[in-house]
Design a protein around this motif. Structure first.
Motif, PDB file in Angstrom:
ATOM      1  N   GLU A   1      -8.747   5.200 -10.154  1.00  0.00           N
ATOM      2  CA  GLU A   1      -8.276   6.512  -9.708  1.00  0.00           C
ATOM      3  C   GLU A   1      -7.622   7.282 -10.856  1.00  0.00           C
ATOM      4  OE1 GLU A   1      -8.400   8.300  -6.744  1.00  0.00           O
ATOM      5  OE2 GLU A   1      -9.920   6.800  -6.225  1.00  0.00           O
ATOM      6  N   LYS A   2      -7.127   6.544 -11.840  1.00  0.00           N
ATOM      7  CA  LYS A   2      -6.497   7.167 -13.016  1.00  0.00           C
ATOM      8  C   LYS A   2      -7.466   7.283 -14.188  1.00  0.00           C
ATOM      9  CE  LYS A   2      -1.962   5.316 -11.729  1.00  0.00           C
ATOM     10  NZ  LYS A   2      -0.876   4.375 -12.087  1.00  0.00           N
TER      11      LYS A   2
ATOM     12  N   LEU B   1       0.831  -1.197   0.000  1.00  0.00           N
ATOM     13  CA  LEU B   1       0.000   0.000   0.000  1.00  0.00           C
ATOM     14  C   LEU B   1       0.871   1.255   0.000  1.00  0.00           C
ATOM     15  CD1 LEU B   1      -3.126  -0.024   0.111  1.00  0.00           C
ATOM     16  CD2 LEU B   1      -2.945   0.697   2.478  1.00  0.00           C
ATOM     17  N   GLU B   2       1.906   1.220   0.824  1.00  0.00           N
ATOM     18  CA  GLU B   2       2.835   2.350   0.913  1.00  0.00           C
ATOM     19  C   GLU B   2       3.488   2.620  -0.443  1.00  0.00           C
ATOM     20  OE1 GLU B   2       7.151   2.821   2.990  1.00  0.00           O
ATOM     21  OE2 GLU B   2       5.575   1.992   4.263  1.00  0.00           O
ATOM     22  N   THR B   3       3.958   1.541  -1.091  1.00  0.00           N
ATOM     23  CA  THR B   3       4.621   1.678  -2.388  1.00  0.00           C
ATOM     24  C   THR B   3       3.669   2.193  -3.453  1.00  0.00           C
ATOM     25  OG1 THR B   3       6.125  -0.129  -1.845  1.00  0.00           O
ATOM     26  CG2 THR B   3       5.892   0.405  -4.166  1.00  0.00           C
ATOM     27  N   ASN B   4       2.472   1.615  -3.514  1.00  0.00           N
ATOM     28  CA  ASN B   4       1.518   2.001  -4.542  1.00  0.00           C
ATOM     29  C   ASN B   4       0.937   3.381  -4.303  1.00  0.00           C
ATOM     30  OD1 ASN B   4       0.934  -0.274  -6.614  1.00  0.00           O
ATOM     31  ND2 ASN B   4       1.137  -1.343  -4.656  1.00  0.00           N
ATOM     32  N   LEU B   5       0.806   3.776  -3.043  1.00  0.00           N
ATOM     33  CA  LEU B   5       0.316   5.118  -2.742  1.00  0.00           C
ATOM     34  C   LEU B   5       1.300   6.167  -3.258  1.00  0.00           C
ATOM     35  CD1 LEU B   5      -1.735   6.974  -1.330  1.00  0.00           C
ATOM     36  CD2 LEU B   5      -0.380   6.740   0.757  1.00  0.00           C
ATOM     37  N   GLU B   6       2.585   5.903  -3.024  1.00  0.00           N
ATOM     38  CA  GLU B   6       3.609   6.839  -3.515  1.00  0.00           C
ATOM     39  C   GLU B   6       3.540   6.964  -5.035  1.00  0.00           C
ATOM     40  OE1 GLU B   6       8.486   7.302  -3.478  1.00  0.00           O
ATOM     41  OE2 GLU B   6       7.515   5.841  -2.168  1.00  0.00           O
ATOM     42  N   SER B   7       3.417   5.828  -5.703  1.00  0.00           N
ATOM     43  CA  SER B   7       3.347   5.828  -7.165  1.00  0.00           C
ATOM     44  C   SER B   7       2.085   6.531  -7.656  1.00  0.00           C
ATOM     45  CB  SER B   7       3.383   4.377  -7.670  1.00  0.00           C
ATOM     46  OG  SER B   7       3.261   4.331  -9.060  1.00  0.00           O
ATOM     47  N   LEU B   8       0.936   6.238  -7.010  1.00  0.00           N
ATOM     48  CA  LEU B   8      -0.325   6.860  -7.411  1.00  0.00           C
ATOM     49  C   LEU B   8      -0.295   8.367  -7.204  1.00  0.00           C
ATOM     50  CD1 LEU B   8      -3.296   6.704  -8.305  1.00  0.00           C
ATOM     51  CD2 LEU B   8      -3.899   6.163  -5.921  1.00  0.00           C
ATOM     52  N   ASN B   9       0.258   8.792  -6.070  1.00  0.00           N
ATOM     53  CA  ASN B   9       0.290  10.225  -5.796  1.00  0.00           C
ATOM     54  C   ASN B   9       1.236  10.971  -6.736  1.00  0.00           C
ATOM     55  OD1 ASN B   9      -1.685  10.398  -3.855  1.00  0.00           O
ATOM     56  ND2 ASN B   9      -0.293  10.023  -2.144  1.00  0.00           N
ATOM     57  N   LYS B  10       2.287  10.316  -7.215  1.00  0.00           N
ATOM     58  CA  LYS B  10       3.122  10.929  -8.256  1.00  0.00           C
ATOM     59  C   LYS B  10       2.286  11.206  -9.496  1.00  0.00           C
ATOM     60  CE  LYS B  10       7.478   8.648  -6.991  1.00  0.00           C
ATOM     61  NZ  LYS B  10       8.459   7.636  -7.410  1.00  0.00           N
ATOM     62  N   TRP B  11       1.471  10.206  -9.869  1.00  0.00           N
ATOM     63  CA  TRP B  11       0.608  10.356 -11.039  1.00  0.00           C
ATOM     64  C   TRP B  11      -0.392  11.482 -10.817  1.00  0.00           C
ATOM     65  CZ3 TRP B  11      -4.520  10.361 -12.247  1.00  0.00           C
ATOM     66  CH2 TRP B  11      -4.864  10.179 -13.577  1.00  0.00           C
ATOM     67  N   LYS B  12      -0.996  11.540  -9.625  1.00  0.00           N
ATOM     68  CA  LYS B  12      -2.000  12.568  -9.331  1.00  0.00           C
ATOM     69  C   LYS B  12      -1.385  13.965  -9.350  1.00  0.00           C
ATOM     70  CE  LYS B  12      -5.614  10.018  -6.921  1.00  0.00           C
ATOM     71  NZ  LYS B  12      -6.713  10.575  -7.720  1.00  0.00           N
ATOM     72  N   THR B  13      -0.178  14.084  -8.789  1.00  0.00           N
ATOM     73  CA  THR B  13       0.512  15.379  -8.809  1.00  0.00           C
ATOM     74  C   THR B  13       0.791  15.820 -10.244  1.00  0.00           C
ATOM     75  OG1 THR B  13       1.554  14.933  -6.675  1.00  0.00           O
ATOM     76  CG2 THR B  13       2.584  16.619  -8.048  1.00  0.00           C
ATOM     77  N   LYS B  14       1.238  14.868 -11.062  1.00  0.00           N
ATOM     78  CA  LYS B  14       1.543  15.152 -12.467  1.00  0.00           C
ATOM     79  C   LYS B  14       0.294  15.616 -13.225  1.00  0.00           C
ATOM     80  CE  LYS B  14       4.143  12.078 -14.478  1.00  0.00           C
ATOM     81  NZ  LYS B  14       4.555  10.843 -15.207  1.00  0.00           N
ATOM     82  N   HIS B  15      -0.876  15.099 -12.811  1.00  0.00           N
ATOM     83  CA  HIS B  15      -2.120  15.426 -13.512  1.00  0.00           C
ATOM     84  C   HIS B  15      -2.977  16.444 -12.765  1.00  0.00           C
ATOM     85  CE1 HIS B  15      -0.909  11.686 -15.505  1.00  0.00           C
ATOM     86  NE2 HIS B  15      -1.627  12.104 -16.534  1.00  0.00           N
ATOM     87  N   GLY B  16      -2.383  17.098 -11.768  1.00  0.00           N
ATOM     88  CA  GLY B  16      -3.073  18.188 -11.080  1.00  0.00           C
ATOM     89  C   GLY B  16      -4.234  17.753 -10.206  1.00  0.00           C
ATOM     90  N   GLU B  17      -4.193  16.511  -9.706  1.00  0.00           N
ATOM     91  CA  GLU B  17      -5.262  16.008  -8.853  1.00  0.00           C
ATOM     92  C   GLU B  17      -4.790  15.933  -7.406  1.00  0.00           C
ATOM     93  OE1 GLU B  17      -6.905  12.352 -10.217  1.00  0.00           O
ATOM     94  OE2 GLU B  17      -7.200  13.048 -12.289  1.00  0.00           O
ATOM     95  N   PRO B  18      -5.714  16.062  -6.438  1.00  0.00           N
ATOM     96  CA  PRO B  18      -5.311  15.992  -5.021  1.00  0.00           C
ATOM     97  C   PRO B  18      -4.809  14.600  -4.650  1.00  0.00           C
ATOM     98  CG  PRO B  18      -7.714  16.037  -5.233  1.00  0.00           C
ATOM     99  CD  PRO B  18      -7.160  16.316  -6.587  1.00  0.00           C
TER     100      PRO B  18
END
Length: 617
Positions: free
Chosen positions: A379-380, A315-332
Motif C-alpha cells: 500500500e506504501k 487491524l485497528e492499530t495498523n489501519l490508523e497508522s496506514l491511514n496517517k501515512w496515506k493522508t500525509k502522501h495525499g492518498e485516499p
C-alpha cells in the motif's frame, strides 16, 4: 441398543481469547466457577493455557495465583480441567528450551490442571513427542492434537496416520483441533472413524470454531463416528469467532439419539449474566464487534477463531497508522473492511508459498503478520516480502519444525541472497537449556522462585512480560490504555477535545505518569517518566526510526545482551526489536557506527517513524 454418550467441555479460556485481547481477573473467575459447576452439563472446563496466562501479566496480575484459584472449585466438584499448550513453544509464540518445557508440566499439575492439550502448528511429531513424556512424568493426562485445516496436503490419510503415531508414542487422548472451523464435516467424520478403527477406546475430543459456518454439521458428523467430548461455549461469547453454544449442541445431539447431560437453565442464565458483567466492566472494550458474527470469508484464509480477537485489534492499530501515512502522501484512506479483505486475500495467496503451515498459534500469527506486512508495504509502494520477522524466517527455514509443503522458489532465492540456511534437525536442539540462567537472574534481583518453582517458570516462559509485571509498568500501561478506551467510548470519538493527555497511576506504592494518545494525535516519542526509569540522553547522529507500530524492546530473551549508548555496531547487526502482533521484529543497523542515544525504554509503545535510537557514523 445402548445410547452413545457424548460429554461436554466448556472452553472458557478460548471463549475470551477468540473474542478479544484480555481475560477475566481472578476474582471474576472465582465468582463464576460455582455457576458453571451448577449448570450440571460439563465434565471438563478449559481453565488456562496459551495466551490466557500471558495476558494476566499484561494487565498486572499473577497468572500462577489465578490458575490455582480458578482450577480449585472444578477439581473439588469432580470436573476435569484442561489447558492448551504449544509443544515446542510452551505457552508463548517462540520456541522454549527443554528444561523449561519439563518444568511447565510439573508446575501446571501442581496448580491443579488435569489435562494438557498439546499441539504443533506444523503437525511435526518431533515437537509433540517430548510433551507426551513430560506430561505423563508430571501425572497429567496427555491429549495430543491434530491441527485441522483444508489443503491439498491435509488429507484424511494424513491425519489418521498422524493420530496413529501419537497413539503409538503413548498419548492418552486425541483432539481434533479444528481451530479455524474450516474442517469439512464429511472429512472430519472420516478422520474420527479412522482413529477409532485403529484404537477403539482412545478418547477423541472435538474442538471447533463457529466462524465460517461448518461447525454444527461437523459436531454431528464426528459424534456419529465415535467422538467422546465436544467443546462448547456460553452466550454472549458463543458463535462468531468463538464456539457453538452449549444449548444448541446439547439439543442437536439429544435429538440425534445421543446420551447427553441436562442443563440447569437458571445456572446457564447466571453464567451468561456474569460474562456480560465482565464485558461491561472492562473486557468489552477489547472485543471487536466483528468477532461476534459468523463470517464465511474466513473459509479461504482459514484463520483460526482463537486469533481473531487479537487480529481485529492489530487491524485497528495498523489501519490508523496506514491511514496517517496515506493522508500525509495525499492518498485516499482505507476502511477497516478494505484492509480486512486485502488481508484475507493475501493470506490465501501466501499460504502455499510458505509451505502450508497449519494456521494455528504461532504459525497463524506468522502467516497473518507476514500477509499484513505485505499489504501495508505494498500500500506504501514497497515490494511484497520486504519485511519478514526472524521468527517467521525460522518457520520458513525449518528451525521450528518440518513444514508440510514446499517453500516457493522466490522465497528460497531470498533466503539464499540473505545467507539463510534451511534446517531439518530436531527443532529442540536449536534451543539450549536456560533455567539455571533465569534462576541466577532471579537471585540477583531478589525475586522468589515461588511455590513449586512457578515464578521461575513464569519468568523463563515470558521474560519481558514478567519483568514489566514485576515493575508495575504492565499494570500502569494497561490502566492507561483502559482509561483511553473508556474516554473514547464515553465521547463517541477518538478525537474528543477535553480528554487527558496523561494519567498518573499508583501501583504497589509507586507512581507512574503515563502518556495517552488519541486517534491521530501523535504519541510522545520520549519514554514515559516513571519512578524507576531514566531516559537515555540524546546524542548526535542519524535517527533510527521504528518501521512499524508496537512495543520497543532491546532484547527478546536472556541469551542476548542489550545494546547501550557507546556500543559500536556493524551494518546488519540487530540493535533492538519491535514486538507487534505477538512477533518480535528485529531492527537492524543499516550502516556501521556508534550508538549515541537510545530514545525509548524497553516496553514502551512506539508508532511508525518514531525515533528509537541515534547512531553516529
Amino acid at each position: 441398543m445402548e445410547q452413545k454418550e457424548v460429554k461436554f467441555s466448556l472452553v472458557f479460556r478460548d471463549m475470551w481469547q477468540s473474542a478479544g485481547k484480555y481475560v477475566p481477573r481472578v476474582d471474576q473467575l472465582v465468582k463464576i466457577a460455582p455457576a458453571i459447576i451448577k449448570m450440571g452439563c460439563f465434565d471438563r472446563v478449559e481453565t488456562n493455557g496459551g495466551g490466557f496466562e500471558q495476558v494476566n501479566l499484561l494487565f498486572g496480575e499473577n497468572p500462577n495465583k489465578a490458575v490455582r484459584a480458578w482450577t480449585k472449585p472444578f477439581r473439588e466438584a469432580g470436573i476435569q480441567t484442561h489447558m492448551l499448550d504449544r509443544a515446542l513453544n510452551g505457552l508463548r509464540m517462540s520456541p522454549v528450551p527443554a528444561d523449561v518445557r519439563r518444568l511447565f508440566y510439573k508446575v501446571k499439575k501442581a496448580q491443579g490442571t488435569d489435562i494438557t492439550r498439546t499441539f504443533c502448528g506444523l503437525n511435526d511429531i518431533r515437537n509433540i513427542a517430548p510433551s507426551i513424556k513430560y506430561a505423563k512424568e508430571a501425572g497429567m493426562i496427555s491429549q495430543c492434537s491434530l491441527c485441522i485445516t483444508h489443503s491439498p496436503i491435509h488429507t484424511v490419510d494424513y491425519y489418521v496416520n498422524m493420530a496413529k503415531q501419537l497413539i503409538d508414542l503413548g498419548c492418552d487422548e486425541i483432539c481434533l483441533k479444528d481451530m479455524a472451523g474450516i474442517g469439512r464435516p464429511e472429512t472430519l467424520g472420516k478422520i474420527c472413524a479412522g482413529i477409532k478403527a485403529y484404537k477403539k477406546d482412545i478418547i477423541v475430543q472435538y474442538h471447533s470454531h463457529a466462524g465460517p459456518g461448518f461447525n454444527m454439521a461437523s459436531i454431528l458428523e464426528v459424534c456419529k463416528n465415535g467422538c467422546d467430548y465436544v467443546d462448547t461455549a456460553v452466550a454472549p461469547l458463543a458463535w462468531g469467532t468463538g464456539h457453538a453454544d452449549i444449548l444448541a449442541v446439547q439439543a442437536m445431539l439429544k435429538d440425534a439419539g445421543f446420551k447427553v447431560k441436562e442443563i440447569n437453565m437458571a445456572a446457564y442464565m447466571e453464567v451468561r449474566s456474569q460474562i456480560q458483567a465482565m464485558m461491561d466492566d472492562f473486557l468489552g472494550y477489547y472485543c471487536n464487534p466483528l468477532n461476534r458474527v459468523n463470517n464465511s470469508l474466513l473459509i479461504a484464509p482459514g484463520l483460526p477463531g482463537g486469533m481473531m480477537g487479537s487480529l481485529m485489534s492489530d487491524l485497528e492499530t495498523n489501519l490508523e497508522s496506514l491511514n496517517k501515512w496515506k493522508t500525509k502522501h495525499g492518498e485516499p484512506e482505507l476502511t477497516e473492511d478494505d484492509l480486512l479483505v486485502k488481508l484475507f486475500e493475501e493470506v490465501a495467496y501466501i499460504w502455499a508459498k510458505v509451505g502450508y503451515p497449519c494456521l494455528v498459534t504461532p504459525f497463524s500469527q506468522y502467516v497473518k503478520n507476514l500477509a499484513l506486512m505485505n499489504v501495508l508495504q505494498m500500500e506504501k509502494g514497497k515490494p511484497r516480502w520486504s519485511m519478514i520477522a526472524d521468527d517467521i524466517w525460522d518457520m520458513i527455514l525449518g528451525k521450528a519444525g518440518r513444514l508440510p509443503g514446499e517453500v516457493a522458489p522466490e522465497i528460497k532465492k531470498m533466503a539464499e541472497e540473505q545467507g539463510r540456511k534451511f534446517s531439518d534437525t530436531d527443532p529442540q536442539a536449536n534451543y539450549p537449556d536456560e533455567l539455571d540462567k533465569y534462576r541466577k537472574m532471579m537471585t540477583e534481583k531478589g525475586w522468589e522462585t515461588g511455590e513449586d518453582d512457578e515464578e521461575l517458570f513464569e519468568y523463563a516462559m515470558h521474560p519481558s512480560q514478567y519483568e514489566a509485571y514485576k515493575s508495575g509498568a504492565a499494570k500502569a500501561n494497561f490502566e492507561a490504555d483502559l482509561e483511553k478506551r473508556k474516554a473514547e467510548a464515553h465521547n463517541g470519538t477518538a478525537h474528543a477535545t477535553a480528554q487527558p493527555t496523561t494519567v498518573t497511576l499508583t501501583v504497589n506504592g509507586q507512581r507512574y505518569k503515563v502518556d495517552i494518545a488519541y486517534g491521530e494525535q501523535p504519541a510522545n516519542n520520549a519514554a514515559p517518566a516513571t519512578a524507576n526509569t531514566i531516559t537515555a540522553p540524546t546524542g548526535e547522529g542519524t535517527d533510527i526510526t521504528a518501521p512499524l507500530e508496537g512495543k520497543f524492546y532491546l532484547i527478546k530473551n536472556a541469551q542476548e545482551t542489550p545494546k547501550k549508548v557507546g556500543d559500536t555496531v556493524k551494518a546488519g547487526d540487530t540493535i533492538a526489536y519491535i514486538e507487534a502482533m505477538k512477533t518480535y521484529n528485529a531492527i537492524r543497523a543499516e550502516f556501521d557506527g556508534t550508538i549515541t542515544a537510545i530514545c525509548v525504554n524497553s516496553g514502551d509503545s512506539v508508532e511508525e517513524d518514531d525515533v528509537i535510537m541515534k547512531i553516529a557514523k
